[in-house]
Design an enzyme around this catalytic site. Structure first.
Site, PDB file in Angstrom:
ATOM      1  N   ASP A 277      47.432  51.006  39.264  1.00  6.65           N
ATOM      2  CA  ASP A 277      46.196  50.214  39.317  1.00  6.65           C
ATOM      3  C   ASP A 277      46.268  49.054  38.317  1.00  6.65           C
ATOM      4  OD1 ASP A 277      43.765  49.674  40.523  1.00  6.65           O
ATOM      5  OD2 ASP A 277      42.604  50.804  39.051  1.00  6.65           O
TER       6      ASP A 277
ATOM      7  N   GLY B 223      39.019  46.702  34.371  1.00 14.61           N
ATOM      8  CA  GLY B 223      40.427  46.810  34.722  1.00 14.61           C
ATOM      9  C   GLY B 223      41.341  46.979  33.535  1.00 14.61           C
TER      10      GLY B 223
END
Length: 200
Positions: A97, A116
């Protein structure tokens, strides 16, 4: 929100047929929903981000913007269910990710920072710290190749080598010096990891 979306998508899959891949699940309920779908022999696969296998929502207590992720960090019960889901084959693959975010959008107050984390450099050390080696390797290599119909590389004379060199026993504290990416927004800085990749 995650459960509602997955339940909806699985219902549509059951109604219409076809195949469905869910890139990143993060909760115990999501694992249970996908387990039931696979038991019905629906063509569904899913992945989990490496950070959801190690870090719980306790990490949010410091309001470090590197811990602001999407999906967000979950509870220890969720982590346990995700790991079990990988071992049982309910979860098919693990993703880094990897989301590089510049300092202007990350080094801010928690509520306005972008979500993130980067994850390429820490990926193997994270999953090798929480899973057995066989499960880790399958979730990173053969399972994704099978799901997405990619070529399986075999070790044979005259074939192009596709190998990764790593030491599964080396423990170290992950730091900015381990990051080759331009962006340094890693949720794992300062985390003890086990397993180091030397190259490909």
């Amino acid at each position: 929100a995650e459960h509602l979306q997955i339940a909806r998508d699985l219902y549509i899959l059951e109604y219409t047929g076809g195949k469905l891949h869910i890139p990143t699940i993060s909760t115990k309920t999501s694992v249970e929903l996908i387990r039931k779908a696979k038991n019905k022999e629906l063509q569904v696969s899913c992945g989990v981000a490496a950070h959801h296998l190690m870090l719980s929502d306790d990490k949010l207590e410091t309001f470090d913007s590197n811990s602001k992720l999407f999906p967000p960090l979950r509870t220890k019960k969720d982590i346990k269910a995700l790991i079990k889901g990988l071992k049982d084959g309910v979860i098919d693959l693990i993703t880094s990710d990897h989301q590089p975010i510049d300092i202007e959008n990350k080094k801010l107050e928690f509520n306005i920072a972008k979500e993130g984390t980067i994850g390429l450099e820490s990926l193997f050390g994270v999953i090798n710290s929480v899973l057995d080696l066989e499960t880790s390797i399958k979730a990173l290599t053969s399972n994704p190749r099978h799901i997405f119909g990619q070529k399986v590389h075999s070790i044979e004379v005259n074939n192009t080598a596709n190998l990764t060199l790593f030491n599964p026993k080396e423990s170290y504290v992950f730091s900015k010096e381990n990051i080759l990416s331009t962006y340094k927004n890693s949720v794992f800085i300062g985390q003890q990891l086990k397993g180091k990749v030397y190259g490909i």
